[in-house]
Scaffold this motif. Sequence first.
Motif, mmCIF file in Angstrom:
data_model
loop_
_atom_site.group_PDB
_atom_site.id
_atom_site.type_symbol
_atom_site.label_atom_id
_atom_site.label_comp_id
_atom_site.label_asym_id
_atom_site.label_seq_id
_atom_site.Cartn_x
_atom_site.Cartn_y
_atom_site.Cartn_z
ATOM 1 N N PHE A 187 7.609 5.112 -10.037
ATOM 2 C CA PHE A 187 7.674 5.760 -8.756
ATOM 3 C C PHE A 187 7.432 4.912 -7.587
ATOM 4 N N ALA A 188 6.381 3.896 -7.839
ATOM 5 C CA ALA A 188 6.041 3.114 -6.787
ATOM 6 C C ALA A 188 7.360 2.212 -6.293
ATOM 7 N N ALA A 189 7.892 1.512 -7.553
ATOM 8 C CA ALA A 189 9.029 0.466 -7.467
ATOM 9 C C ALA A 189 10.289 1.287 -6.830
ATOM 10 N N ASP A 190 10.531 2.378 -7.073
ATOM 11 C CA ASP A 190 11.654 2.871 -6.478
ATOM 12 C C ASP A 190 11.452 3.272 -5.037
ATOM 13 N N LYS A 191 10.256 3.676 -4.596
ATOM 14 C CA LYS A 191 9.926 4.127 -3.218
ATOM 15 C C LYS A 191 10.028 2.783 -2.553
ATOM 16 N N LYS A 192 9.717 1.630 -2.783
ATOM 17 C CA LYS A 192 9.693 0.354 -2.419
ATOM 18 C C LYS A 192 11.069 -0.028 -1.980
ATOM 19 N N LYS A 193 11.939 -0.005 -2.958
ATOM 20 C CA LYS A 193 13.564 -0.406 -2.680
ATOM 21 C C LYS A 193 13.881 0.409 -1.595
ATOM 22 N N GLY A 194 13.688 1.972 -1.586
ATOM 23 C CA GLY A 194 14.152 3.056 -0.682
ATOM 24 C C GLY A 194 13.352 2.545 0.575
ATOM 25 N N PRO A 238 -7.291 0.048 0.697
ATOM 26 C CA PRO A 238 -6.915 -1.119 0.235
ATOM 27 C C PRO A 238 -7.487 -1.960 -0.950
ATOM 28 N N ASP A 239 -8.501 -0.998 -1.697
ATOM 29 C CA ASP A 239 -9.110 -1.798 -2.629
ATOM 30 C C ASP A 239 -8.477 -2.491 -3.839
ATOM 31 N N ALA A 240 -7.557 -1.748 -4.401
ATOM 32 C CA ALA A 240 -6.771 -2.267 -5.372
ATOM 33 C C ALA A 240 -5.984 -3.494 -5.005
ATOM 34 N N PHE A 241 -5.460 -3.549 -3.744
ATOM 35 C CA PHE A 241 -4.570 -4.505 -3.244
ATOM 36 C C PHE A 241 -5.570 -5.693 -3.042
ATOM 37 N N ARG A 242 -6.750 -5.546 -2.429
ATOM 38 C CA ARG A 242 -7.734 -6.571 -2.233
ATOM 39 C C ARG A 242 -8.175 -7.378 -3.497
ATOM 40 N N LEU A 261 0.706 -1.030 0.074
ATOM 41 C CA LEU A 261 -0.217 0.024 0.108
ATOM 42 C C LEU A 261 0.957 1.326 -0.061
ATOM 43 N N LYS A 262 2.056 1.112 0.758
ATOM 44 C CA LYS A 262 2.772 2.341 0.902
ATOM 45 C C LYS A 262 3.489 2.581 -0.544
ATOM 46 N N ALA A 263 4.062 1.332 -1.220
ATOM 47 C CA ALA A 263 4.871 1.689 -2.113
ATOM 48 C C ALA A 263 4.189 2.175 -3.439
ATOM 49 N N PHE A 264 2.644 1.831 -3.422
ATOM 50 C CA PHE A 264 2.020 2.369 -4.542
ATOM 51 C C PHE A 264 1.045 3.737 -4.001
#
Length: 522
Positions: free
Chosen positions: A515-522, A322-326, A314-317
């Motif tokens: 953006f999301a993938a970068d954030k997640k690695k960080g 939570p709808d999209a993840f659900r 959720l944070k990364a994206f």
Amino acid sequence: MQEKFYLTTAIDYVNGAPHIGHAYEKILSDVIIRHKRQLTDKAFMLTGTDEHGIKIQKTAAQRGISPKELCDENFSKFESAWKELEISYDKIIRTTDEQHKKTVKQIFNKLLENGDIYKHSYTGLYCAGCESFLSPKDLTEDGLCPNHLKKPEEITEENYFFRLTKYKDKIADYIKTHEEFIQPSFRVNELLNQLENIEDISVSRTRASVQWGIEVDGDNSQTIYVWIDALSNYITAIGYDINNPTEQFKELWPADVHVIGKDIIKFHSIYWIAILMSLGLPLPKTIFSHGWITIDQSKMSKSLGNVIAPKDVLKAFNLEKPDAFRYYMASAAPSGRDGNYSDEDFKEKVNANLANNIGNLLNRTLNMLVKYFDGEIKPEFITDKNNPIAIMAKNTKTQVIEAFNKYEVSEASALIVSFADAVNKYVTDNAPWTLAKDGKTEECARVLYNVLEAMRHIAIMLYPYCPNISTDILNQLSQKTDFKYTNLEWGGLKAGKITEKDKIKPVFLRLDSEFAADKKKG
Ligand code: MSP
């Protein structure tokens, strides 16, 4: 209205934090229970945590804290993860709850009294990961536990044993004569084979080796082994008591479905059933086992460092809801089969289905309604229930109910999405913009009505997966947010002004993956 519906999930070990494998099961279960609540007022979901056993004892000792402190710390992580994912359980049980412990002792005593538990000295291979003795036949070629890929420990102890062999034939018979009992049915043969080789099982450990557990009443040299403790949660949580069960228990038991992972089918379909038979209680209607979630096609494991917590996604994206993840998790695998999580696939699937297919359809149609009809539906433009879109809506509803009855959660979501696909195609084929330009006002209005009424149906059917998006859709259509299936009647979208230019907002924004993938690695 249907009758009551009682769903349980597996209760998670609290020796770590929740990951997306745990989340997968709770989301599937939540989608099922939300769907059932659309059909009945008496749907009840139980989840919980499994807090006793050697693993917790060891982890706590390594950390220099008490087992209870470790349980409390991790329990709150599970609780907040489920809150963030909007898991709408009615009760969450902890096996350290006093009421549970008291009833487990009663249950153990009752099995003893029935002559189904006896004491026996035993040497066996114990896997702490499974909290269970394994037979040499269960091991991999290298002598490892197939689930945890660890070597089990050889243990010699005097333990209490449960006479599973006494129930073997009765269980096999039950499985063979109750088609709905083991779902998906492709698990039946594997289970019957396991049953062939079943032996009596150890149901206690010595107090010397396991202190963190429920003591056997009147024998303080033994701790009740976690599976009897854990499995009993399904009845203790709703007020089972040997002498005086609560009204809630009488109303809810037997469970309509135990939702569990494929690794613990044996415990539920054999051990638990034998315990219930011994207690003289009715058996659950269905044991539904789901597959496992891998990450980028590999098994999730601490050693591979690929364990993902739901909150990380959720944070990364940047997802507030939570709808999209659900939605993604609930449709990640065909019923009972394994599924996979990857950032790329997540982004692609939710962009395609939630943003483009469903979100854009609503947005474009509402904009046309404003442009051509000032945001208003006139009574004479309401279409009748025999038009092709209405018929498709009705068929989709029937098929979705049937899919849920078979616990085909992912398949049900695909039916909803393909209905939205068909409505998109209907818009393209009928080109309401051309109808408007050509002055075919009535025809244009009817096309728009069909699409918006279809959207209302989609919102209701999608609700168990995406409660917030569905609420937004109904709000955008100025409809009351009542998701009961009784509202799935064609013509429910009434005449009147339903929107204005500046009220139209996208219900789901596309995800920005880089953006999301970068954030997640960080
Ligand atoms: N405590 C036992 C269950 C007792 S039920 C009376 C247990 N706990 S667990 O924490 O290991 O697993 C809890 C549930 O999560 C199980 O149903 C298990 O199958 C599921 N999953 C654990 N990892 C998973 C994946 N990677 N993917 C999907 N489900 C997974 O077993």
